[in-house]
Design a protein around this motif. Structure first.
Motif, PDB file in Angstrom:
ATOM      1  N   PHE A 180       1.240  -1.483  -0.345  1.00  0.00           N
ATOM      2  CA  PHE A 180      -0.711   0.085   0.293  1.00  0.00           C
ATOM      3  C   PHE A 180       1.331   0.730   0.162  1.00  0.00           C
ATOM      4  O   PHE A 180       0.583   2.192  -0.653  1.00  0.00           O
ATOM      5  N   VAL A 181       2.000   1.089   0.085  1.00  0.00           N
ATOM      6  CA  VAL A 181       2.764   2.122   0.914  1.00  0.00           C
ATOM      7  C   VAL A 181       3.331   3.062  -0.862  1.00  0.00           C
ATOM      8  O   VAL A 181       2.997   4.043  -0.884  1.00  0.00           O
ATOM      9  N   ALA A 182       4.044   1.450  -1.584  1.00  0.00           N
ATOM     10  CA  ALA A 182       4.335   1.606  -2.285  1.00  0.00           C
ATOM     11  C   ALA A 182       3.836   1.929  -3.284  1.00  0.00           C
ATOM     12  O   ALA A 182       4.168   2.906  -4.441  1.00  0.00           O
ATOM     13  N   ARG A 183       2.768   1.781  -3.265  1.00  0.00           N
ATOM     14  CA  ARG A 183       1.410   2.503  -4.939  1.00  0.00           C
ATOM     15  C   ARG A 183       1.642   4.016  -3.760  1.00  0.00           C
ATOM     16  O   ARG A 183       0.966   4.279  -4.917  1.00  0.00           O
ATOM     17  N   ALA A 184       1.180   4.274  -3.073  1.00  0.00           N
ATOM     18  CA  ALA A 184       1.239   5.652  -2.861  1.00  0.00           C
ATOM     19  C   ALA A 184       1.514   6.644  -2.201  1.00  0.00           C
ATOM     20  O   ALA A 184       2.023   7.552  -3.620  1.00  0.00           O
ATOM     21  N   LEU A 185       3.591   5.800  -2.760  1.00  0.00           N
ATOM     22  CA  LEU A 185       4.632   6.668  -3.381  1.00  0.00           C
ATOM     23  C   LEU A 185       4.770   6.994  -4.340  1.00  0.00           C
ATOM     24  O   LEU A 185       5.144   8.619  -4.641  1.00  0.00           O
ATOM     25  N   ARG A 186       4.038   5.876  -5.422  1.00  0.00           N
ATOM     26  CA  ARG A 186       4.442   5.979  -6.575  1.00  0.00           C
ATOM     27  C   ARG A 186       3.367   7.409  -7.377  1.00  0.00           C
ATOM     28  O   ARG A 186       3.554   7.885  -8.000  1.00  0.00           O
ATOM     29  N   HIS A 187       1.942   7.728  -6.719  1.00  0.00           N
ATOM     30  CA  HIS A 187       1.831   8.297  -7.239  1.00  0.00           C
ATOM     31  C   HIS A 187       1.747   9.935  -6.589  1.00  0.00           C
ATOM     32  O   HIS A 187       1.154  10.549  -6.828  1.00  0.00           O
ATOM     33  N   SER A 188       2.424  10.289  -5.594  1.00  0.00           N
ATOM     34  CA  SER A 188       2.985  10.706  -4.711  1.00  0.00           C
ATOM     35  C   SER A 188       3.743  11.672  -5.251  1.00  0.00           C
ATOM     36  O   SER A 188       4.668  11.332  -6.419  1.00  0.00           O
ATOM     37  N   GLU A 189       3.780  13.265  -4.902  1.00  0.00           N
ATOM     38  CA  GLU A 189       4.717  14.224  -5.435  1.00  0.00           C
ATOM     39  C   GLU A 189       5.376  14.603  -4.411  1.00  0.00           C
ATOM     40  O   GLU A 189       6.442  16.288  -3.863  1.00  0.00           O
ATOM     41  N   LEU A 190       5.974  13.497  -3.065  1.00  0.00           N
ATOM     42  CA  LEU A 190       7.151  13.991  -2.493  1.00  0.00           C
ATOM     43  C   LEU A 190       7.946  14.232  -2.627  1.00  0.00           C
ATOM     44  O   LEU A 190       8.874  13.860  -4.002  1.00  0.00           O
ATOM     45  N   PRO A 191       8.972  15.182  -2.265  1.00  0.00           N
ATOM     46  CA  PRO A 191      10.400  14.718  -2.493  1.00  0.00           C
ATOM     47  C   PRO A 191      11.056  13.448  -1.834  1.00  0.00           C
ATOM     48  O   PRO A 191      11.278  13.070  -1.462  1.00  0.00           O
TER      49      PRO A 191
ATOM     50  N   GLU B 146      11.152  12.510   0.774  1.00  0.00           N
ATOM     51  CA  GLU B 146      10.974  11.735   2.075  1.00  0.00           C
ATOM     52  C   GLU B 146      10.472  10.783   1.179  1.00  0.00           C
ATOM     53  O   GLU B 146       9.410   9.887   2.323  1.00  0.00           O
ATOM     54  N   ARG B 147      10.717  10.485   0.301  1.00  0.00           N
ATOM     55  CA  ARG B 147       9.920   9.348  -0.180  1.00  0.00           C
ATOM     56  C   ARG B 147      10.590   8.334  -0.579  1.00  0.00           C
ATOM     57  O   ARG B 147      10.523   7.342   0.003  1.00  0.00           O
ATOM     58  N   ARG B 148      11.824   8.368  -0.660  1.00  0.00           N
ATOM     59  CA  ARG B 148      13.131   7.281   0.108  1.00  0.00           C
ATOM     60  C   ARG B 148      13.025   6.768   1.376  1.00  0.00           C
ATOM     61  O   ARG B 148      13.149   5.769   1.932  1.00  0.00           O
ATOM     62  N   ASP B 149      12.940   7.468   2.304  1.00  0.00           N
ATOM     63  CA  ASP B 149      12.932   7.913   3.774  1.00  0.00           C
ATOM     64  C   ASP B 149      10.871   7.251   4.219  1.00  0.00           C
ATOM     65  O   ASP B 149      11.373   5.749   4.853  1.00  0.00           O
ATOM     66  N   ALA B 150      10.320   6.989   3.426  1.00  0.00           N
ATOM     67  CA  ALA B 150       9.101   6.377   3.301  1.00  0.00           C
ATOM     68  C   ALA B 150       8.943   5.555   2.883  1.00  0.00           C
ATOM     69  O   ALA B 150       8.162   4.634   3.320  1.00  0.00           O
TER      70      ALA B 150
END
Length: 189
Positions: free
Chosen positions: A130-141, A144-148
């Protein structure tokens, strides 16, 4: 996000919430919505979330409480905010159950393929996907994405504690809710 933090930043949390709207499986989305809401509100460990049953939340003086048998065989009472209770009622409805009349041994967190409880491994793997799917669609720096991307279900507990500390929950209250034996553990938030 501090380098040593294991809490989702508000932006990463928003990305997780946004992913709920993109989920195609309604039952899985309902379960994840419950998990995010309930864990953020209560700060329970993954093992504690997996062991909670319908009969465990108790209402006392208009407040819902959850008796938790936690780490180190310590018992504690954790308040269950109304948002967490409402999420539980909605999640039960998505499973075709009425919260008020469900058997007391019904797990709050269930498998999507049976009425039984979810295993720790399944919860961990489901949450990571779920987290991986969310991060794929996010515009996080990127940082921040790497940490998450390293997040586990335990991050939900750290997110609860971090947000509680940010809004000024007294350390002794946070320590009691989290079930920390040592106040220095709680002081890290």
């Amino acid at each position: 996000m501090a380098e040593s933090s294991r809490a989702f930043t508000p932006a990463a949390w928003a990305a997780l919430r946004a992913q709920l709207e993109r989920e195609v499986n309604a039952t899985s989305a309902a379960r994840m919505r419950w998990l995010l809401t309930f864990a953020e509100a209560t700060g329970l460990r993954a093992a504690e979330l997996l062991s909670v049953q319908r009969g465990h939340p108790q209402r006392r003086n208009a407040v819902w409480w959850l008796r938790v048998h936690g780490k180190g065989a310590r018992n504690r009472a954790v308040p269950v905010p109304l948002a967490a209770l409402a999420a539980t009622v909605a999640y039960f409805a998505a499973r075709g159950l009425a919260f008020e009349s469900a058997p007391p041994d019904t797990p709050l967190l269930a498998s999507t393929t049976s009425t039984g409880a979810l295993t720790y491994r399944s919860l961990h793997e489901t949450f990571k996907r779920f987290v991986a799917r969310a991060l794929r669609h996010s515009e996080l720096p990127f940082a921040e994405r790497r940490d998450a991307q390293t997040a586990s279900t335990h991050w939900l507990r750290h997110t609860h504690a971090t947000r509680a500390a940010e809004v000024g929950v007294p350390p002794e209250v946070l320590q009691a809710n989290l079930g920390h034996a040592d106040p220095r553990t709680t002081a890290g938030y």
